[in-house]
Design a protein around this motif. Sequence first.
Motif, PDB file in Angstrom:
ATOM      1  N   LYS A  97       0.825  -1.211   0.000  1.00  0.00           N
ATOM      2  CA  LYS A  97       0.000   0.000   0.000  1.00  0.00           C
ATOM      3  C   LYS A  97       0.858   1.258   0.000  1.00  0.00           C
ATOM      4  CE  LYS A  97      -3.910  -2.045   2.487  1.00  0.00           C
ATOM      5  NZ  LYS A  97      -4.825  -1.859   3.634  1.00  0.00           N
ATOM      6  N   GLN A  98       1.942   1.213   0.760  1.00  0.00           N
ATOM      7  CA  GLN A  98       2.801   2.394   0.852  1.00  0.00           C
ATOM      8  C   GLN A  98       3.377   2.760  -0.510  1.00  0.00           C
ATOM      9  OE1 GLN A  98       2.604  -0.093   2.916  1.00  0.00           O
ATOM     10  NE2 GLN A  98       2.475   0.683   4.994  1.00  0.00           N
ATOM     11  N   PHE A  99       3.841   1.750  -1.264  1.00  0.00           N
ATOM     12  CA  PHE A  99       4.416   2.029  -2.572  1.00  0.00           C
ATOM     13  C   PHE A  99       3.350   2.398  -3.596  1.00  0.00           C
ATOM     14  CE2 PHE A  99       8.391   0.299  -1.041  1.00  0.00           C
ATOM     15  CZ  PHE A  99       9.325   0.982  -1.795  1.00  0.00           C
ATOM     16  N   ARG A 100       2.158   1.854  -3.451  1.00  0.00           N
ATOM     17  CA  ARG A 100       1.092   2.238  -4.359  1.00  0.00           C
ATOM     18  C   ARG A 100       0.751   3.714  -4.184  1.00  0.00           C
ATOM     19  NH1 ARG A 100      -2.474  -0.304  -7.855  1.00  0.00           N
ATOM     20  NH2 ARG A 100      -3.564   1.398  -8.912  1.00  0.00           N
ATOM     21  N   LEU A 101       0.641   4.154  -2.938  1.00  0.00           N
ATOM     22  CA  LEU A 101       0.360   5.554  -2.675  1.00  0.00           C
ATOM     23  C   LEU A 101       1.532   6.436  -3.086  1.00  0.00           C
ATOM     24  CD1 LEU A 101      -1.864   7.314  -1.454  1.00  0.00           C
ATOM     25  CD2 LEU A 101      -0.734   7.105   0.755  1.00  0.00           C
ATOM     26  N   PHE A 102       2.754   5.963  -2.837  1.00  0.00           N
ATOM     27  CA  PHE A 102       3.943   6.706  -3.237  1.00  0.00           C
ATOM     28  C   PHE A 102       4.003   6.861  -4.760  1.00  0.00           C
ATOM     29  CE2 PHE A 102       8.474   6.390  -4.572  1.00  0.00           C
ATOM     30  CZ  PHE A 102       8.897   7.629  -4.119  1.00  0.00           C
ATOM     31  N   GLY A 103       3.620   5.799  -5.485  1.00  0.00           N
ATOM     32  CA  GLY A 103       3.599   5.871  -6.944  1.00  0.00           C
ATOM     33  C   GLY A 103       2.611   6.899  -7.451  1.00  0.00           C
ATOM     34  N   ASP A 104       1.445   6.986  -6.827  1.00  0.00           N
ATOM     35  CA  ASP A 104       0.454   7.975  -7.250  1.00  0.00           C
ATOM     36  C   ASP A 104       0.916   9.396  -6.945  1.00  0.00           C
ATOM     37  OD1 ASP A 104      -1.268   6.072  -8.282  1.00  0.00           O
ATOM     38  OD2 ASP A 104      -2.269   5.760  -6.356  1.00  0.00           O
ATOM     39  N   LEU A 105       1.635   9.565  -5.845  1.00  0.00           N
ATOM     40  CA  LEU A 105       2.211  10.889  -5.553  1.00  0.00           C
ATOM     41  C   LEU A 105       3.258  11.263  -6.600  1.00  0.00           C
ATOM     42  CD1 LEU A 105       2.607  10.656  -1.666  1.00  0.00           C
ATOM     43  CD2 LEU A 105       1.038  12.142  -2.921  1.00  0.00           C
ATOM     44  N   LEU A 106       4.058  10.277  -7.026  1.00  0.00           N
ATOM     45  CA  LEU A 106       5.025  10.529  -8.095  1.00  0.00           C
ATOM     46  C   LEU A 106       4.332  10.895  -9.396  1.00  0.00           C
ATOM     47  CD1 LEU A 106       7.825   7.805  -7.782  1.00  0.00           C
ATOM     48  CD2 LEU A 106       8.090  10.281  -7.611  1.00  0.00           C
ATOM     49  N   LEU A 119      -5.768  12.055  -6.063  1.00  0.00           N
ATOM     50  CA  LEU A 119      -5.101  11.573  -4.854  1.00  0.00           C
ATOM     51  C   LEU A 119      -6.097  11.050  -3.825  1.00  0.00           C
ATOM     52  CD1 LEU A 119      -2.323  14.293  -4.425  1.00  0.00           C
ATOM     53  CD2 LEU A 119      -2.057  11.943  -5.216  1.00  0.00           C
ATOM     54  N   ILE A 120      -7.253  11.700  -3.712  1.00  0.00           N
ATOM     55  CA  ILE A 120      -8.274  11.212  -2.786  1.00  0.00           C
ATOM     56  C   ILE A 120      -8.761   9.831  -3.220  1.00  0.00           C
ATOM     57  CG2 ILE A 120     -10.636  11.587  -1.975  1.00  0.00           C
ATOM     58  CD1 ILE A 120     -10.035  14.598  -2.035  1.00  0.00           C
ATOM     59  N   ALA A 121      -8.993   9.658  -4.527  1.00  0.00           N
ATOM     60  CA  ALA A 121      -9.418   8.352  -5.036  1.00  0.00           C
ATOM     61  C   ALA A 121      -8.340   7.305  -4.812  1.00  0.00           C
ATOM     62  CB  ALA A 121      -9.759   8.460  -6.522  1.00  0.00           C
TER      63      ALA A 121
END
Length: 411
Positions: free
Chosen positions: A68-77, A174-176
């Motif tokens: 989950k952490q990397f998935r969220l990090f990828g979306d931030l990137l 980002l919310i999604a």
Amino acid sequence: MFWRGVQYLFGGAMSVFTTQSLLGALGVAGKYRGEASAAINWVIKDGAGRLGRLLFARWGRELDCELKQFRLFGDLLMESGAAMELATIMAPHLFLPLACTANLAKNLAAVAASSTRAPIYRTFALSNNLADVTAKGESVANLADIVGTVAGIALSKARLPLLPTFCGLSAGYLIASRMEVDSVELPYLNRARLAYATKSFLATGTVPAIPEANKREPLLPWGSYNQQRVVLGASVEAACPGGPAELAVLASVYRGERYMLTYRPESGKKVYVILHDGAGSMDCLKGAFAAHVLLHVLDGKPLLGVAGQQGQQAEGASKGSKGKAKGKGPAASSSSAGKGGAAAGARQQQGQGMPAALQPWRATLQEVHSQVGVLYPDFLKQAEGLGWKLQQTMLNPRETRLLQLDVKPLH
């Protein structure tokens, strides 16, 4: 899948504005816009972008553990890359560095998304229908991307302010993304979920259920559950700066275990877990659990849970025998003091032959180790009863292992 569709909807709309900004920064317009766009995509995405994909491969093991952490990090990137593409229209003279960096970030995000997609789909394949779930998920994503692109074209023709519109779409994306990550319930422990589960267990005596732990697990590096203070698979050099004497203390405390703990207050108040050669996933789990118990004790927090229940039972037994001691007065107090003196004497005897700086540590480690012996079996029993797949625990320990221990344990 719903939130993934919403995410792709916003992403498709944003791509319209970022492409327009790239083309506007180069002054491209007219009937050759399509050819120029294709050339730009080839030079930037296939050049700098492919380099980003190669660089991201070094975090392969982390992707499995911190999904989950990397998935969220990828979306931030991805959003960072889109923002840099948008900035090219405001600074055309910086087009090349901005566009290259943007596509580098977006390709890193693409690797994170593609690498974490299959494990996420697997959590929804309850009937062993992973292919079916994947096909439907990709269909939803593609449909949402098309609808988002059409919506983005409509918004661009409405001549809305560029920056506020982009910020609104980016916020929705980002919310999604966060809602999608929160909707995934992974039935195995990683560092973040173990940190939360252990803290909850030590405070209440109950292991949190899978939905609760997934909802409350920290997704940012600075989470409040001590997951960054446990170094699993540490080297002897890093864990034992005191040399063989300190290693001998650990060997005497953790006899029969495939792990050893040590605490380094001078290096960020971290607990170092030394793993023996042949330590498996359950040994890593026990070592990490023990490390969290040690941090819990050193931070001055009470051990409620099972230890608290045992303490209540012991207190009840003490009250039951109070009548026998009644009337003895000072003799009862002397007996209590004598027990404390005997315990202190035993600790002093155990510390003979040991450097003075290490003697307090042996008592602390022994106390925590005995508490772990009581708490850990109950933790495992509760976790298995709640459906946690403990054999699939992914803590991603470092590869350093203790091959042979030549020091003689202290007695």
